[in-house]
Write an enzyme that holds these catalytic residues in place. Structure first.
Site, PDB file in Angstrom:
ATOM      1  N   ARG A  98      -6.730   2.639  -0.815  1.00 35.27           N
ATOM      2  CA  ARG A  98      -5.277   2.559  -0.852  1.00 35.27           C
ATOM      3  C   ARG A  98      -4.731   3.981  -0.756  1.00 35.27           C
ATOM      4  O   ARG A  98      -5.327   4.916  -1.324  1.00 35.27           O
ATOM      5  CB  ARG A  98      -4.778   1.922  -2.164  1.00 35.27           C
ATOM      6  CG  ARG A  98      -4.972   0.424  -2.276  1.00 35.27           C
ATOM      7  CD  ARG A  98      -4.081  -0.366  -1.311  1.00 35.27           C
ATOM      8  NE  ARG A  98      -4.210  -1.796  -1.482  1.00 35.27           N
ATOM      9  CZ  ARG A  98      -4.958  -2.594  -0.705  1.00 35.27           C
ATOM     10  NH1 ARG A  98      -5.665  -2.083   0.290  1.00 35.27           N
ATOM     11  NH2 ARG A  98      -4.997  -3.897  -0.920  1.00 35.27           N
TER      12      ARG A  98
ATOM     13  N   GLU B 141       3.176   3.150   3.409  1.00 34.24           N
ATOM     14  CA  GLU B 141       2.950   2.484   4.700  1.00 34.24           C
ATOM     15  C   GLU B 141       3.815   1.229   4.801  1.00 34.24           C
ATOM     16  O   GLU B 141       4.081   0.607   3.791  1.00 34.24           O
ATOM     17  CB  GLU B 141       1.463   2.107   4.847  1.00 34.24           C
ATOM     18  CG  GLU B 141       0.976   1.100   3.798  1.00 34.24           C
ATOM     19  CD  GLU B 141      -0.499   0.755   3.937  1.00 34.24           C
ATOM     20  OE1 GLU B 141      -1.339   1.654   4.113  1.00 34.24           O
ATOM     21  OE2 GLU B 141      -0.794  -0.467   3.845  1.00 34.24           O
TER      22      GLU B 141
ATOM     23  N   HIS C 230      -4.057   0.339   8.588  1.00 30.18           N
ATOM     24  CA  HIS C 230      -4.501  -0.608   7.560  1.00 30.18           C
ATOM     25  C   HIS C 230      -5.140  -1.854   8.195  1.00 30.18           C
ATOM     26  O   HIS C 230      -4.690  -2.984   7.957  1.00 30.18           O
ATOM     27  CB  HIS C 230      -3.331  -1.008   6.648  1.00 30.18           C
ATOM     28  CG  HIS C 230      -3.772  -1.596   5.334  1.00 30.18           C
ATOM     29  ND1 HIS C 230      -3.059  -1.454   4.175  1.00 30.18           N
ATOM     30  CD2 HIS C 230      -4.845  -2.339   4.996  1.00 30.18           C
ATOM     31  CE1 HIS C 230      -3.673  -2.080   3.183  1.00 30.18           C
ATOM     32  NE2 HIS C 230      -4.781  -2.636   3.669  1.00 30.18           N
TER      33      HIS C 230
HETATM   34  C1  DGY Z   1      -7.433  -5.882   1.169  1.00 31.86           C
HETATM   35  O1  DGY Z   1      -8.191  -6.844   1.320  1.00 31.86           O
HETATM   36  O2  DGY Z   1      -7.091  -5.474   0.053  1.00 31.86           O
HETATM   37  C2  DGY Z   1      -6.924  -5.223   2.408  1.00 31.86           C
HETATM   38  O3  DGY Z   1      -6.344  -4.002   2.136  1.00 31.86           O
HETATM   39  C3  DGY Z   1      -6.002  -6.120   3.194  1.00 31.86           C
HETATM   40  O4  DGY Z   1      -5.006  -6.613   2.454  1.00 31.86           O
END
Ligand code: DGY
Length: 322
Positions: free
Chosen positions: A240, A269, A288
């Site tokens: 993240r 983002e 992402h």
């Molecule tokens: C997750 O699985 O957490 C990815 O970032 C997609 O949402």
């Protein structure tokens, strides 16, 4: 009227998931796929048994508090849970289901892509080609760093971290890691455990972040910790954006302290990403897309709907978080 379970689906999904939703549930789809606000979700949740959300719809304690009593479960199409206040959900007796396992392989693939792309200057090379600026081959041109045989430090050795480690071993990388809990010996597969994240940083010419975003990890990679990395390190983030202090990373990428970064996730983002990243040639960025692969994305949907079916049947749900 139907007695199928009622589900509010906040985003458009792949065809197999939407087909199953339409067939097995009384579904309210967000046809134009706009980002629904918490207020809109709360209003649309009236009479629903479950909500199927994504990382784009944060549900904080205040929103969860206002959900109608009909709602029994929040299904999130993610392994990450930072956008859902699970404690608030638990307090209200709501189940929260996520998608571990289904996202592991594609996210590890993006980790390898970013590692290779950052180390071998893929963004610069691709931009040069597209701009028609490649004029000659030269022994000094676009020299990157080989990942083969180098140490790779992995911060966060859950399923995704372990899968990156397995793929990186194919490049003869030596795996070092820090995790809240040391892995059992067999699972470590000869990776070296560092008891502190700082110790790992000092030993990581290549660093890959795959730890969840929690109050403890937010802002982890700040200026002080970047200074602990070997000079010219390569940094990859598939977790993240919140784990990185953008001002500090942008400064380190500008000075060469960090030679290159591969980033799939960002603070703010998609609309409010640190502008510095776009000005630097040594950043290889993807939007992402860690879990964005056909088979896995469909498996994520199935995992949530299988879980919902079990939940409504009063059975134990393997991917239930609270
Ligand atoms: C997750 O699985 O957490 C990815 O970032 C997609 O949402």
């Amino acid at each position: 009227m139907t007695d199928k379970p009622k589900i509010l689906v906040t985003r458009r999904h792949l065809a197999p998931t939407e087909a199953r939703l339409t067939e097995d549930y009384d579904v309210v789809l967000n046809e134009d796929d706009h980002i629904m606000s918490a207020d809109e979700i709360v209003a649309a949740a009236d009479g629903m048994d479950a909500l199927l959300i994504c990382v784009t719809e944060p549900l904080d304690a205040a929103a969860i508090e206002r959900l109608p009593d009909s709602v029994r479960a929040i299904l999130t199409l993610s392994v990450g849970l930072d956008h859902v206040d699970t404690a608030a959900a638990k307090a209200r007796g709501l189940a929260v289901l996520n998608t571990p396992d289904a996202v592991t392989d594609p996210t590890a693939e993006i980790g390898m892509l970013l590692l290779l792309g950052a180390a071998r200057r893929a963004a610069e090379g691709a931009a040069m080609m597209r701009a028609g600026e490649w004029s000659t081959w030269s022994p000094r041109m676009m020299i990157g760093k080989e990942i083969t045989g180098s140490p790779l430090g992995i911060l966060g050795m859950g399923r995704i971290g372990q899968t990156v480690a397995a793929r990186a071993r194919g490049f003869d990388m030596t795996i070092r890691y820090h995790n809240r809990t040391r892995l059992p010996f067999a699972q470590e597969a000869s990776a070296s455990y560092y008891t502190t994240p700082e110790g790992l940083l000092e030993a990581s010419p290549f660093l890959l972040i795959s730890a969840p975003s929690t109050p403890e990890t937010r802002g982890f990679l700040n200026a002080e910790r970047i200074a602990m990395l070997p000079d010219g390190a390569i940094v990859v983030n598939i977790a993240r954006g919140e784990l990185v202090d953008d001002d500090a990373l942008v400064a380190a990428l500008g000075s060469g302290k960090v030679a290159a970064a591969g980033l799939d996730v960002f603070n703010g983002e998609p609309a409010d990403i640190h502008p510095g990243y776009f000005e630097l040639p040594n950043v290889f960025m993807t939007p992402h897309i860690g879990s964005g692969a056909e088979r896995s994305r469909a498996a994520m949907g199935d995992m949530l709907l299988d879980g919902l079916d079990l939940l409504l049947a009063g059975e134990p749900v393997p991917n239930r978080v609270v």
